[in-house]
Design a protein around this motif. Structure first.
Motif, PDB file in Angstrom:
ATOM      1  N   GLN A  39      80.128  88.013  15.611  1.00 49.59           N
ATOM      2  CA  GLN A  39      79.677  86.633  15.435  1.00 49.59           C
ATOM      3  C   GLN A  39      80.155  86.012  14.128  1.00 49.59           C
ATOM      4  N   ILE A  43      82.359  82.600  13.950  1.00 49.57           N
ATOM      5  CA  ILE A  43      81.959  81.398  13.206  1.00 49.57           C
ATOM      6  C   ILE A  43      83.019  81.037  12.178  1.00 49.57           C
ATOM      7  N   VAL A  86      79.674  76.191  17.508  1.00 47.10           N
ATOM      8  CA  VAL A  86      78.982  77.412  17.089  1.00 47.10           C
ATOM      9  C   VAL A  86      77.934  77.819  18.132  1.00 47.10           C
ATOM     10  N   VAL A  92      73.575  83.471  17.875  1.00 45.58           N
ATOM     11  CA  VAL A  92      73.513  82.701  16.634  1.00 45.58           C
ATOM     12  C   VAL A  92      72.260  81.838  16.624  1.00 45.58           C
ATOM     13  N   SER A  94      70.765  78.642  14.586  1.00 46.05           N
ATOM     14  CA  SER A  94      71.089  77.553  13.646  1.00 46.05           C
ATOM     15  C   SER A  94      69.836  77.177  12.881  1.00 46.05           C
TER      16      SER A  94
END
Length: 95
Positions: A39, A43, A86, A92, A94
């Motif tokens: 990941q 990113i 993303v 992930v 945020s």
């Protein structure tokens, strides 16, 4: 699903960004990702070649890594575009 935001969220974010910043402006993204896996590299790839400053910090147990990205973008739409890119990366969160 975590990491996925609604269009309503993005519309509100765009409005807030337009009201609080003069564009182009620097924007700070913050994400939490599992430390094991690809990941972080995914990113970094999304923000590659646009002058982003990327900092990572592993959690005390090493399970997660926080990824902070400071980048100058032209407008709120550019900020939202990166969030959406993303959001396709598995696992992930945020902030």
């Amino acid at each position: 699903m975590e990491g996925k935001k609604s269009e309503e969220f993005y519309a509100k974010l765009k409005e807030q960004l337009a009201d609080t910043s003069t564009w182009p402006a620097k924007y700070l993204y913050k994400f939490i990702v599992p430390s094991k896996g690809t990941q972080i590299q995914e990113i970094e790839g999304i923000f590659n070649n646009i002058g982003a400053v990327i900092k990572t910090k592993e959690s005390s147990k090493g399970t997660y890594t926080s990824v902070s990205i400071m980048v100058k973008l032209k407008d709120p739409d550019a900020v939202i575009k990166k969030y959406k890119e993303v959001s396709t990366v598995e696992g992930v969160i945020s902030l």
